[in-house]
Design a protein around this motif. Sequence first.
Motif, PDB file in Angstrom:
ATOM      1  N   ASP A 391      42.726  36.219  32.255  1.00  0.00           N
ATOM      2  CA  ASP A 391      41.474  35.912  31.561  1.00  0.00           C
ATOM      3  C   ASP A 391      40.578  35.051  32.451  1.00  0.00           C
ATOM      4  OD1 ASP A 391      42.422  37.309  29.390  1.00  0.00           O
ATOM      5  OD2 ASP A 391      43.111  35.535  28.302  1.00  0.00           O
ATOM      6  N   TYR A 392      41.178  34.117  33.174  1.00  0.00           N
ATOM      7  CA  TYR A 392      40.419  33.259  34.093  1.00  0.00           C
ATOM      8  C   TYR A 392      39.760  34.119  35.181  1.00  0.00           C
ATOM      9  CZ  TYR A 392      39.472  29.684  37.651  1.00  0.00           C
ATOM     10  OH  TYR A 392      38.862  28.872  38.589  1.00  0.00           O
ATOM     11  N   ALA A 393      40.532  35.044  35.747  1.00  0.00           N
ATOM     12  CA  ALA A 393      40.009  35.887  36.821  1.00  0.00           C
ATOM     13  C   ALA A 393      38.851  36.753  36.354  1.00  0.00           C
ATOM     14  CB  ALA A 393      41.132  36.758  37.388  1.00  0.00           C
ATOM     15  N   ARG A 394      38.922  37.228  35.141  1.00  0.00           N
ATOM     16  CA  ARG A 394      37.835  38.056  34.608  1.00  0.00           C
ATOM     17  C   ARG A 394      36.611  37.196  34.275  1.00  0.00           C
ATOM     18  NH1 ARG A 394      38.805  42.838  30.680  1.00  0.00           N
ATOM     19  NH2 ARG A 394      36.931  43.418  31.808  1.00  0.00           N
ATOM     20  N   GLU A 395      36.875  36.033  33.672  1.00  0.00           N
ATOM     21  CA  GLU A 395      35.778  35.139  33.295  1.00  0.00           C
ATOM     22  C   GLU A 395      34.991  34.678  34.522  1.00  0.00           C
ATOM     23  OE1 GLU A 395      35.163  30.695  31.304  1.00  0.00           O
ATOM     24  OE2 GLU A 395      37.096  31.725  31.104  1.00  0.00           O
ATOM     25  N   HIS A 396      35.700  34.437  35.630  1.00  0.00           N
ATOM     26  CA  HIS A 396      35.047  33.943  36.849  1.00  0.00           C
ATOM     27  C   HIS A 396      34.713  35.061  37.833  1.00  0.00           C
ATOM     28  CE1 HIS A 396      36.765  30.246  35.154  1.00  0.00           C
ATOM     29  NE2 HIS A 396      35.844  29.605  35.859  1.00  0.00           N
ATOM     30  N   LYS A 397      34.739  36.296  37.366  1.00  0.00           N
ATOM     31  CA  LYS A 397      34.278  37.466  38.121  1.00  0.00           C
ATOM     32  C   LYS A 397      35.113  37.793  39.353  1.00  0.00           C
ATOM     33  CE  LYS A 397      30.848  37.680  35.244  1.00  0.00           C
ATOM     34  NZ  LYS A 397      30.898  38.664  34.122  1.00  0.00           N
ATOM     35  N   PHE A 398      36.363  37.284  39.380  1.00  0.00           N
ATOM     36  CA  PHE A 398      37.269  37.732  40.437  1.00  0.00           C
ATOM     37  C   PHE A 398      37.719  39.162  40.161  1.00  0.00           C
ATOM     38  CE2 PHE A 398      37.800  33.084  40.736  1.00  0.00           C
ATOM     39  CZ  PHE A 398      37.565  32.916  42.091  1.00  0.00           C
ATOM     40  N   ILE A 399      37.759  39.524  38.892  1.00  0.00           N
ATOM     41  CA  ILE A 399      38.039  40.902  38.479  1.00  0.00           C
ATOM     42  C   ILE A 399      36.802  41.394  37.735  1.00  0.00           C
ATOM     43  CG2 ILE A 399      39.469  42.422  37.056  1.00  0.00           C
ATOM     44  CD1 ILE A 399      41.755  40.399  37.355  1.00  0.00           C
ATOM     45  N   GLU A 400      36.119  42.344  38.326  1.00  0.00           N
ATOM     46  CA  GLU A 400      34.906  42.876  37.680  1.00  0.00           C
ATOM     47  C   GLU A 400      35.131  44.274  37.128  1.00  0.00           C
ATOM     48  OE1 GLU A 400      31.028  41.082  39.340  1.00  0.00           O
ATOM     49  OE2 GLU A 400      32.153  41.674  41.138  1.00  0.00           O
ATOM     50  N   ASN A 401      35.869  45.081  37.864  1.00  0.00           N
ATOM     51  CA  ASN A 401      36.210  46.422  37.379  1.00  0.00           C
ATOM     52  C   ASN A 401      37.705  46.433  37.068  1.00  0.00           C
ATOM     53  OD1 ASN A 401      37.188  49.230  37.462  1.00  0.00           O
ATOM     54  ND2 ASN A 401      35.087  49.732  38.050  1.00  0.00           N
ATOM     55  N   GLU A 402      38.036  46.448  35.780  1.00  0.00           N
ATOM     56  CA  GLU A 402      39.431  46.306  35.384  1.00  0.00           C
ATOM     57  C   GLU A 402      40.288  47.456  35.894  1.00  0.00           C
ATOM     58  OE1 GLU A 402      41.915  44.870  31.460  1.00  0.00           O
ATOM     59  OE2 GLU A 402      40.093  46.043  31.161  1.00  0.00           O
ATOM     60  N   ASP A 403      39.778  48.666  35.824  1.00  0.00           N
ATOM     61  CA  ASP A 403      40.597  49.803  36.256  1.00  0.00           C
ATOM     62  C   ASP A 403      40.843  49.763  37.757  1.00  0.00           C
ATOM     63  OD1 ASP A 403      41.843  52.230  34.967  1.00  0.00           O
ATOM     64  OD2 ASP A 403      40.833  53.192  36.658  1.00  0.00           O
ATOM     65  N   ASP A 404      39.833  49.355  38.519  1.00  0.00           N
ATOM     66  CA  ASP A 404      40.030  49.227  39.967  1.00  0.00           C
ATOM     67  C   ASP A 404      41.108  48.187  40.272  1.00  0.00           C
ATOM     68  OD1 ASP A 404      38.142  51.121  40.491  1.00  0.00           O
ATOM     69  OD2 ASP A 404      36.567  49.706  41.091  1.00  0.00           O
ATOM     70  N   TYR A 405      41.054  47.063  39.562  1.00  0.00           N
ATOM     71  CA  TYR A 405      42.050  46.014  39.779  1.00  0.00           C
ATOM     72  C   TYR A 405      43.447  46.506  39.417  1.00  0.00           C
ATOM     73  CZ  TYR A 405      44.815  41.786  39.176  1.00  0.00           C
ATOM     74  OH  TYR A 405      45.814  40.846  39.251  1.00  0.00           O
ATOM     75  N   LEU A 406      43.576  47.152  38.263  1.00  0.00           N
ATOM     76  CA  LEU A 406      44.878  47.650  37.831  1.00  0.00           C
ATOM     77  C   LEU A 406      45.424  48.680  38.818  1.00  0.00           C
ATOM     78  CD1 LEU A 406      44.127  48.023  34.010  1.00  0.00           C
ATOM     79  CD2 LEU A 406      45.609  46.313  35.068  1.00  0.00           C
ATOM     80  N   HIS A 407      44.535  49.464  39.387  1.00  0.00           N
ATOM     81  CA  HIS A 407      44.939  50.472  40.363  1.00  0.00           C
ATOM     82  C   HIS A 407      45.568  49.855  41.601  1.00  0.00           C
ATOM     83  CE1 HIS A 407      44.156  54.828  40.071  1.00  0.00           C
ATOM     84  NE2 HIS A 407      43.470  54.494  38.991  1.00  0.00           N
TER      85      HIS A 407
END
Length: 465
Positions: A391-407
């Motif tokens: 949640d921290y990574a998404r909130e601070h824009k370290f993860i912007e595209n969830e599917d790309d990150y999961l991939h």
Amino acid sequence: MKVLIINVCMRPDSRVKMFPIGLGYIATAVKNAGYDFDLLDIDALRLSNEEVTTYLSGQTYDAVLMGAIVTAYKTIKELTQLVRDQQPETKIIVGNTVASSIPEHLLKNTQTDVAVMGEGDVTIIEILDALDKKKDLNSINGICFKSDDGVVRTPARKAIKDIDTLSFIDRTIFDIELYIQNSKEQVYAAFPGDRNSVRSININTARGCIANCSFCYHAFRGLPYRARTPENILEEMKLLIELYRINHFVFSDELTFFSKKQTLEFCNKIIESGLTFYWVGDCRAGLFDSDKDLKIIEKMKQAGCYGMFFSLESASNEILKAMNKNITVEMFNKQAALINKANLSVWTSLVFGYPQETPETIAQTFDVCIKNKIYPSIGYLLPQPGSVMYDYAREHKFIENEDDYLHQMGDRQDLRLNMTQMSNKEFEAAIYREAKRCNRELGLNMDESNLIKTQYYRTPKKDNI
């Protein structure tokens, strides 16, 4: 109804072939419910996509079952597509944390039809019964599924209170000898016997964890911690020894030992049984905190234990607080000293990459490992869906595209997301530099190309075990 169970391969290049405990329980439940099924063990046989395609093209299945941890999202996405291409009408059912932590995303972005959340022992039978009788899935708790109206999520399923009531895994479903022959690849370097004589198997003694670390998401997250009784565990061990001549056990748990009383009771039961085998324990730092506890540790040794695993993760108090570890470096040092005093080995794991991480905190963490004569399992912070740090990574824009990150998720030994103030180059260099120092000061002479991706935890053997 024709069912296929697939054991997914997450690490095709690894020499290790770990028996799939979770899938074993599911396959056993399906068998006990009277359903006939085929098993496609991709991991054990290291089948290529072409070989899997050839297998599927010659069969027709009503349901295909598989599961994996969330770091294998890419593998699940590719495999469900491969299954769909060959089995367009089948229901694809997926479990484990790739389903529990991102059920809606999984359904919307892969060919998965049903995501099983949490424990699947009962859920999977209710799903198969409903599919077999062509009934609606809405009445089944603990699932997320595709319907004509979109994605439907049902209420959470209550935990199985007494896990002693679960049937022992029916290992005959699998090519168990293949796993046993490979088991020497799983055994720690400090194993006191002849590695080539090892006949090891992994078993589950508990479900869940009493901790709530901010980087972690496990299969029983949100469910109460439940441990099997020593009598129940020993009954299964005795059966496995008789059937397969097992002489070493691996406990595949988030947490095996949660109290001194439970630890002592388990060890006494082993000694009373007269069974002889080697094993390694797992607990939290701080379980043993007094010289009086040496009696328990000596009892563990008498029962066949040759080492204990407990996580340090970081020697920075600020980072430990952010991890919600509820331990201190002092607690870790005290426990390591007690276990070493009993001449047992100690293993630990480290997580680098919290926003507070610096070259100094990295060096500080390795200082503790060197002090305690431990070469650690080294990993980068890999935020997992469902965890605080995700949640921290998404909130601070370290993860912007969830599917790309999961991939691009995978093993934690590869840097995949950097939330520190260091550049990737500086971050990786600091860890490698300190790992080299640890290797040198402990006199292990490890190949420097294997300092991060160690096959075994490189702890020297202890004498007189």
